[in-house]
Design a protein around this motif. Sequence first.
Motif, PDB file in Angstrom:
ATOM      1  N   SER A   3     127.225 -49.962  55.404  1.00  0.00           N
ATOM      2  CA  SER A   3     126.006 -50.299  54.650  1.00  0.00           C
ATOM      3  C   SER A   3     125.124 -49.063  54.498  1.00  0.00           C
ATOM      4  O   SER A   3     123.993 -49.025  54.965  1.00  0.00           O
ATOM      5  CB  SER A   3     125.247 -51.427  55.335  1.00  0.00           C
ATOM      6  OG  SER A   3     124.154 -51.808  54.520  1.00  0.00           O
ATOM      7  N   MET A  44     122.891 -46.489  52.733  1.00  0.00           N
ATOM      8  CA  MET A  44     122.011 -46.175  51.600  1.00  0.00           C
ATOM      9  C   MET A  44     122.486 -44.871  50.973  1.00  0.00           C
ATOM     10  O   MET A  44     122.723 -43.891  51.678  1.00  0.00           O
ATOM     11  CB  MET A  44     120.567 -46.013  52.072  1.00  0.00           C
ATOM     12  CG  MET A  44     119.910 -47.304  52.509  1.00  0.00           C
ATOM     13  SD  MET A  44     118.320 -47.005  53.315  1.00  0.00           S
ATOM     14  CE  MET A  44     117.262 -46.657  51.928  1.00  0.00           C
ATOM     15  N   SER A  75     117.348 -46.686  48.314  1.00  0.00           N
ATOM     16  CA  SER A  75     118.653 -46.022  48.210  1.00  0.00           C
ATOM     17  C   SER A  75     118.634 -44.955  47.135  1.00  0.00           C
ATOM     18  O   SER A  75     119.199 -43.868  47.309  1.00  0.00           O
ATOM     19  CB  SER A  75     119.744 -47.046  47.856  1.00  0.00           C
ATOM     20  OG  SER A  75     120.369 -47.505  49.018  1.00  0.00           O
ATOM     21  N   MET A 122     117.193 -41.834  48.300  1.00  0.00           N
ATOM     22  CA  MET A 122     118.034 -41.088  49.248  1.00  0.00           C
ATOM     23  C   MET A 122     119.109 -40.300  48.527  1.00  0.00           C
ATOM     24  O   MET A 122     119.457 -39.201  48.930  1.00  0.00           O
ATOM     25  CB  MET A 122     118.702 -42.045  50.223  1.00  0.00           C
ATOM     26  CG  MET A 122     117.865 -42.311  51.423  1.00  0.00           C
ATOM     27  SD  MET A 122     118.858 -42.787  52.828  1.00  0.00           S
ATOM     28  CE  MET A 122     117.557 -43.426  53.857  1.00  0.00           C
TER      29      MET A 122
END
Length: 627
Positions: free
Chosen positions: A448, A450, A477, A480
Amino acid sequence: MSDGTVQLTVAQALVRFLAQQYSERDGAQQRLIPGCFGIFGHGNVAGVGQALLESQLTRPAELPYYLARNEQAMVHAAVGFARMRNRGQVLACTASIGPGSTNMVTGAALATINRIPVLLLPSDVFATRAASPVLQELEHPGAGDVSVNDAFRPVSKYFDRIWRPEQLPSALLAAMRVLTDPAETGAVTIALPQDVQAQAHSWPSDLFKKRVWNIARPVPEPEALSRAIRVIRNARRPLIIAGGGVLYSEADGALRRLAEQTGIPVADTQAGKGAVPWDHPQAVGGVGSTGTPPANELAATADVVIGVGTRYSDFTTASRTAFADPEVRFVNLNVAAFDAAKESATPLVADARRGLEALAAGLADYHVDDAYAAHYRQMTERWTPVVEHAFHLGHQPLPAQTEVIGAVNEVIGPRDVVVQAAGSLPGDLQLLWRARDPKQYHVEYGYSCMGYEIAAGLGIKMAAPDREVVVMVGDGSYLMMSQEIVTAVAEGIKLTIVLIDNRGFASIGALSESLGSQRFGTSYRYRDPESGMLDGGSLPVDLAANAESLGADVLRTRTIEEFRVALGKAKSSARTTVVYVETDPLAPVPSSESWWDVPVAEISALPSTQQAREAYEQAKQHQREYL
Ligand SMILES: Cc1ncc(C[n+]2csc(CCOP(=O)(O)OP(=O)(O)O)c2C)c(N)n1
Ligand SMILES: [Mg+2]
């Protein structure tokens, strides 16, 4: 057998070798490693970089090279690619020494956890130590042979470092074996000291002959099969859980046949969704913490759980509360003995397709009783309008995320792919998404991570150019890792990116609130001088403008109707398009009626935390060990 030799550098030999590797399954042969991602620095520019340059001079290139913008992202792209190709094809990734290489460590962990093959080629410090410490070299006073690349060891399924050219052939052969072994696969790392990359050596020409790696379909041991059949035959309320292994083995047809023949309902995990289409008579939806209430009710009362290609993550088992029958037993069909043994199961170690076919043959005279079949059908029929309602909520003034999911689900074609990994989307998607094709639903929920979304979308589109790829990404996300938009634009690889801006972490915000931590630190706001907290006014951040600046076409939408129209436009465009929409992070979502174990502070000065701890202790009592 030839007795010739070839003079090449280590890097040139590596590239030539990779270009000659093929995989084979069910009679279909293809290049095992059809390309290489990379970012050059002093660690690889004159070694692997020089060899790649030579390999681009033929048409088509011997080993096509793709320039990524971030090393973690290029591993995500390689994972997306290999997962889309059901692990039959793998991309290589070359990085410079130091930060270029350690940027790949997160990608390596993601690959290994998800059981997806990638070949990582981090560069390493000088083998000769002629001028140590070189730029970006870690010096360990107590261990002269340690470099930052040792960080790959725990996250790789195979790790090697080539201190001398003579080591290369055995490392390459071992690496190819792991990449093509369905039970062992994951990140495969070969660290390449920068001086060794450029070193010339005389190689046996047999190293470069075409090699075909068979991807095995192990059959179940007859005795193990009999034991599994005996357990299932006595089941009155069986439930199949379809994991990613069903898809990687291309066993969806075999699974459907077994379900139809026996009437056993099928629930799915994040990696397994789509194994059975959502409206199939035996489909009951996602199971576990973010699953559907019908699947979770069936899990709670199941007497036999048949896990196929699943690794039983805590989301699947609802932190070991999902399977509540005191006598529940598990039968696990898995190509990896490690996974087959989980939950004290009766293990059936085999390829998913072969195993399901064998189970179907052995269960020819077995069928669940009519009352059970009617029960699960009724429950799933009651669930359908709940999803419909969530898809068309009419939430104001900003739309709900469930409406955005509904629009994407309704607008994209059955073979198109939706990509996601982190935030509130994976949970909402597992709960609501109606998958119509085994490869439609691509949610990375092992790590999971990001930042996976856009990067993986790139790899997925490279693996399946004939499908539309719709990446759904939250603002967190996106912030990032969105730089691979540039790679998509440069390569003419078309993505549709649905950017959902809810000004922070809707997921962790909701989790925080439910655990008594009051959404602390989960929204993107100015620091308020009075409270001292990040709960001031909204920030002047414009992510749509950001996407535009990276070269994508951008469609800004404010209502769900505008969003639908824009998504249709993006779909028919040939260019990478971002559809931007703001949503209300507090909009309601149907409940999974499940639980996830996240420990709450045992002592606290905050009443909110004290209450959450009480609820936590209550819920914890339902947690089981399956012994
Ligand atoms: C690399 C990484 N860091 C931290 C986390 C923990 N985490 C999970 S979801 C999330 C917030 C995601 O925000 P966004 O993408 O906006 O999605 P939303 O929660 O708003 O749906 C965080 C910080 C993670 N999964 N991955
Ligand atoms: Mg968000």
